[in-house]
Structure formats: structure tokens, C-alpha cells
Design a protein around this motif. Structure first.
Motif, PDB file in Angstrom:
ATOM      1  N   ALA A 286      39.877  50.038  42.505  1.00 17.43           N
ATOM      2  CA  ALA A 286      40.932  49.361  43.251  1.00 17.43           C
ATOM      3  C   ALA A 286      41.737  48.443  42.346  1.00 17.43           C
ATOM      4  O   ALA A 286      41.228  47.923  41.352  1.00 17.43           O
ATOM      5  CB  ALA A 286      40.334  48.556  44.409  1.00 17.43           C
ATOM      6  N   SER A 287      42.997  48.245  42.708  1.00 14.76           N
ATOM      7  CA  SER A 287      43.879  47.319  41.989  1.00 14.76           C
ATOM      8  C   SER A 287      44.436  46.298  42.976  1.00 14.76           C
ATOM      9  O   SER A 287      44.056  46.291  44.147  1.00 14.76           O
ATOM     10  CB  SER A 287      45.016  48.090  41.310  1.00 14.76           C
ATOM     11  N   ASP A 288      45.357  45.446  42.511  1.00 13.38           N
ATOM     12  CA  ASP A 288      45.908  44.375  43.351  1.00 13.38           C
ATOM     13  C   ASP A 288      44.759  43.606  44.001  1.00 13.38           C
ATOM     14  O   ASP A 288      44.703  43.421  45.205  1.00 13.38           O
ATOM     15  CB  ASP A 288      46.860  44.940  44.400  1.00 13.38           C
ATOM     16  N   VAL A 289      43.842  43.148  43.165  1.00 15.54           N
ATOM     17  CA  VAL A 289      42.562  42.590  43.612  1.00 15.54           C
ATOM     18  C   VAL A 289      42.701  41.117  43.976  1.00 15.54           C
ATOM     19  O   VAL A 289      43.414  40.355  43.317  1.00 15.54           O
ATOM     20  CB  VAL A 289      41.502  42.766  42.501  1.00 15.54           C
ATOM     21  N   ASN A 290      41.990  40.725  45.028  1.00 18.19           N
ATOM     22  CA  ASN A 290      41.916  39.310  45.404  1.00 18.19           C
ATOM     23  C   ASN A 290      40.474  38.956  45.741  1.00 18.19           C
ATOM     24  O   ASN A 290      39.811  39.660  46.508  1.00 18.19           O
ATOM     25  CB  ASN A 290      42.791  39.019  46.629  1.00 18.19           C
ATOM     26  N   PHE A 291      39.974  37.868  45.152  1.00 19.53           N
ATOM     27  CA  PHE A 291      38.681  37.304  45.518  1.00 19.53           C
ATOM     28  C   PHE A 291      38.943  35.989  46.240  1.00 19.53           C
ATOM     29  O   PHE A 291      39.601  35.094  45.707  1.00 19.53           O
ATOM     30  CB  PHE A 291      37.809  37.080  44.291  1.00 19.53           C
ATOM     31  N   ILE A 292      38.435  35.867  47.449  1.00 17.06           N
ATOM     32  CA  ILE A 292      38.755  34.721  48.299  1.00 17.06           C
ATOM     33  C   ILE A 292      38.296  33.408  47.689  1.00 17.06           C
ATOM     34  O   ILE A 292      38.953  32.375  47.850  1.00 17.06           O
ATOM     35  CB  ILE A 292      38.157  34.937  49.704  1.00 17.06           C
ATOM     36  N   SER A 293      37.207  33.429  46.940  1.00 18.53           N
ATOM     37  CA  SER A 293      36.727  32.200  46.311  1.00 18.53           C
ATOM     38  C   SER A 293      37.673  31.716  45.221  1.00 18.53           C
ATOM     39  O   SER A 293      37.653  30.540  44.850  1.00 18.53           O
ATOM     40  CB  SER A 293      35.348  32.431  45.700  1.00 18.53           C
ATOM     41  N   GLY A 294      38.481  32.618  44.683  1.00 15.21           N
ATOM     42  CA  GLY A 294      39.366  32.274  43.571  1.00 15.21           C
ATOM     43  C   GLY A 294      38.708  32.389  42.220  1.00 15.21           C
ATOM     44  O   GLY A 294      39.345  32.168  41.187  1.00 15.21           O
ATOM     45  N   ASP A 295      37.415  32.752  42.201  1.00 17.45           N
ATOM     46  CA  ASP A 295      36.675  32.846  40.942  1.00 17.45           C
ATOM     47  C   ASP A 295      36.811  34.230  40.317  1.00 17.45           C
ATOM     48  O   ASP A 295      37.007  35.226  41.015  1.00 17.45           O
ATOM     49  CB  ASP A 295      35.184  32.567  41.183  1.00 17.45           C
ATOM     50  N   VAL A 296      36.670  34.292  39.000  1.00 23.08           N
ATOM     51  CA  VAL A 296      36.576  35.561  38.285  1.00 23.08           C
ATOM     52  C   VAL A 296      35.122  36.010  38.320  1.00 23.08           C
ATOM     53  O   VAL A 296      34.216  35.219  38.074  1.00 23.08           O
ATOM     54  CB  VAL A 296      37.055  35.416  36.822  1.00 23.08           C
ATOM     55  N   TRP A 297      34.896  37.268  38.655  1.00 25.60           N
ATOM     56  CA  TRP A 297      33.525  37.766  38.731  1.00 25.60           C
ATOM     57  C   TRP A 297      32.972  38.053  37.339  1.00 25.60           C
ATOM     58  O   TRP A 297      33.661  38.622  36.495  1.00 25.60           O
ATOM     59  CB  TRP A 297      33.489  39.043  39.576  1.00 25.60           C
TER      60      TRP A 297
END
Length: 361
Positions: A286-297
């Protein structure tokens, strides 16, 4: 009660349906200073989201509740952020989810901007979802609704910390039946209003005709070869735009067992088909990724994932494999997801984030 007592100013997004009507009702009864807001998205009278009839229904509910009502003309924004990308994606062989784009760019981005301009504290919507403050991480969390049948968290994976800080979801702990009963008990005109089951700007469900009428001739409407995965020609399709991944009926090729659409090669104008077991994939990118926490995994993570709105979340391992790339490996092969749909990640009831599916693995 799903809403805590408060005196803050809230913009209640009112689509003219029963859910958003009860959203405004609950906020008012909880003591918030509520202001109804309806997005004008189209010119027609169809009883679907954003129509002129919906604006009138929302206004009547606000009058019943004794709260002010605003109608914001967002037709140009709706066209640019939702309708045009929808058409472009189909013409390029993808299967978009316009409801996600509408939530992201209209119901949240545009309405949050109006909220700030009006000096209000929150935007509230009738989505069946919940938010929670996690003191341990100092982050807001988005959670699935208590009613799994009505849960709409899948279309909200794009939310950010800033947006969640200024959001309210009053219906997150209610069922649809409870919402309708509240509307009936308060005499709201929308109490028995049916839900829209189709994309609001294509109410008859004929996407190809809508796109052809809007965009005119395109290679996506041209006939081309139907092939199997080895490239063997099996027949002729009626235009790639008329097919979706996983489709079985209407392919028009005889075989020893039913054939399904496995993929679309827009460059070669080829429809790729195969048998049911060939639909399975081991994961997605997947692209156009968003993590709700705002952190980089950092590294792989065990999650639950949905690649279709109605799908039950399934176990998988997800890893951020690029600045804007997410790779998800299913624990067990799953029915292939269509490029353009969303892969949404969960940890229990918590929505971690997601992205737009670029390809199946």
C-alpha cells in the motif's frame, strides 16, 4: 451516553440522514453549544448525501432542535477531491473508494477548516466509531464502534492526531436501532429515512456510464483481449472499466469452471481472468500511508487487517517498507484486494492506520 457533558462549541456535520441528526441531538442534550453544518456537494434533488433535499432535511432537524444551521458550498472541492480522482482511477484500471476520499478531504479537512474559522472547538460526525485518549503514549486513539455491524472505522484510517483532538463521535457506543429510536422519540423528520447504499454521485450504480458521460471516449471503454495468467487469449472484453477484481458474472468466456477477474492491464488493455483459487493473494503493498499515532514504524508488527469495507479483520504482519509504503503479509492467503481500495490495520479495537492498495502479492 456516548458524549460527556461539555460546554464547548461543536460543529455537527449533518448530512440530512438519521445518524447525523441524532449526533446533533446527543451533543445538544449533553450540554454542548451545537451548530449544524451541511455540505452542499451537488445540485440535484436525489436523496443521497450532499443533495439539496438533504440540506433541507438537515435544516429542518436544526429548527426542531433550536440550533443554528450553516450550508457550505463545497461543490468545487467535492469535484476536485472526490469525483475527478474517482473517474481517473477507474480509467487507469483501479477500483477506488470515493467514500474514503470524501471523509478525508470534505468531512474532515474542509469542515475542520470551517470550524477554525468559526472559533469552535470540535467537529462531530455521525460515524460509528470511537476516540480515546491514551495517557500512556500521550496520543489520541481511533477505535472501532461498539456495534460491529455498523462500524465505520475502516474509512477513517487517514485521521491524524490534530484532527482527532478536535473530533467527537457521539454514536460510537450505539446501535443503529438505538439511533432510530432516539430520532423517533424526539420527533426528528429523518427518523425513518433510508440509508444510501450506493456512491452518492452514481445513485444507479452504473459507474461506467457515469464516467463515460463525464469524461467521454477513453481507451478504458475499448474492447480488448481476455487472457489467463499465462497470456493465452480466451476471448474479448467490453472495456476494462466495466470489470472489477473478483467479478465472476458477465465475463462471457466458457470454461470448465467459473472464471473470475484477477487483474486489469490498462497499458495493454487486457483483462486477466482465472479460477477461484487464483484469486488468493499472500499480501498487499500500500501507498499514501497514514499511521494515526504519527510515529514511524520500526520493524514488522503483528496486526489485524481489512482490505475490504465489509471484511472481517484477519491476522497479518505489517511493516513500513518505505517513507510512504506499507507491506502487509497475511497469515493465511486471502481473496485478492483490488488496487485502489484501502488496507486498514487494527490492534484489537484500535485503528493503527493504513494506506491505498497499490498491488496484491
Amino acid at each position: 451516553m456516548a458524549v460527556a457533558l461539555g460546554t464547548s462549541g461543536v460543529m455537527a456535520a449533518m448530512s440530512g440522514g438519521v445518524d447525523s441528526s441524532v449526533c446533533a441531538l446527543l451533543l445538544q442534550e449533553a450540554g454542548y453549544a451545537v451548530r449544524g453544518a451541511t455540505m452542499v456537494l451537488r445540485d440535484d434533488q436525489e436523496s443521497t448525501c450532499g443533495s439539496s433535499r438533504d440540506v433541507e432535511d438537515a435544516r429542518e432537524v436544526c429548527q426542531r432542535l433550536g440550533i443554528p444551521h450553516d450550508a457550505f458550498d463545497l461543490r468545487d472541492r467535492f469535484d476536485a477531491a472526490v469525483v475527478r480522482p474517482f473517474c481517473d482511477a477507474y480509467l487507469e484500471g483501479r477500483t477506488p473508494n470515493p467514500c474514503i476520499a470524501c471523509n478525508r478531504f470534505l468531512k474532515f479537512e474542509s469542515l475542520q477548516q470551517r470550524r477554525r474559522e468559526l472559533g469552535l472547538d470540535y467537529v462531530a460526525t455521525g460515524h460509528y466509531a470511537r476516540r480515546r485518549w491514551d495517557a500512556a503514549t500521550g496520543r489520541w486513539q481511533l477505535l472501532r464502534a461498539c456495534d460491529p455491524v455498523k462500524d465505520q472505522s475502516y474509512v477513517l484510517y487517514h485521521l491524524t492526531q490534530d484532527t482527532l483532538a478536535h473530533m467527537l463521535f457521539p454514536l460510537g457506543e450505539l446501535t443503529k436501532g438505538e439511533v432510530r429510536e432516539l430520532a423517533r422519540a424526539r420527533g426528528l423528520v429523518t427518523a425513518a429515512k433510508p440509508e444510501s447504499q450506493d456512491i452518492c454521485f452514481v445513485p444507479d450504480g452504473d459507474y461506467a456510464r457515469f464516467i463515460e458521460g463525464r469524461c467521454g471516449a477513453d481507451t478504458a471503454f475499448n474492447p480488448g483481449e481476455i487472457v489467463d495468467r499465462e497470456g493465452r487469449v480466451l476471448g474479448e472484453h467490453a472495456g476494462l472499466i466495466r470489470y472489477t477484481i473478483g467479478q465472476r458474472k458477465g465475463i462471457g468466456v466458457a470454461a470448465r469452471e467459473p472464471l473470475y477477474v484477477l487483474g486489469k492491464d490498462a497499458f495493454a488493455n487486457r483483462l486477466i481472468v482465472g479460477f477461484k483459487d487464483e484469486l488468493l493473494s499472500v499480501g498487499v503493498v500500500a501507498s499514501d500511508v497514514n499511521f494515526i499515532s504519527g510515529d514511524v514504524w520500526q520493524g514488522p508488527r503483528e496486526v489485524l487487517v481489512k482490505t475490504h469495507y465489509r471484511q472481517r479483520p484477519v491476522p497479518a504482519v505489517a511493516e513500513q517498507t518505505g517513507v510512504d509504503e506499507l507491506t502487509v503479509a497475511f497469515d493465511e492467503p486471502q481473496r485478492a484486494a483490488a488496487p485502489g481500495q484501502a488496507a486498514v490495520l487494527y490492534e484489537g479495537d484500535i485503528v493503527l492506520g493504513g494506506g491505498t492498495i497499490a498491488r496484491a502479492l
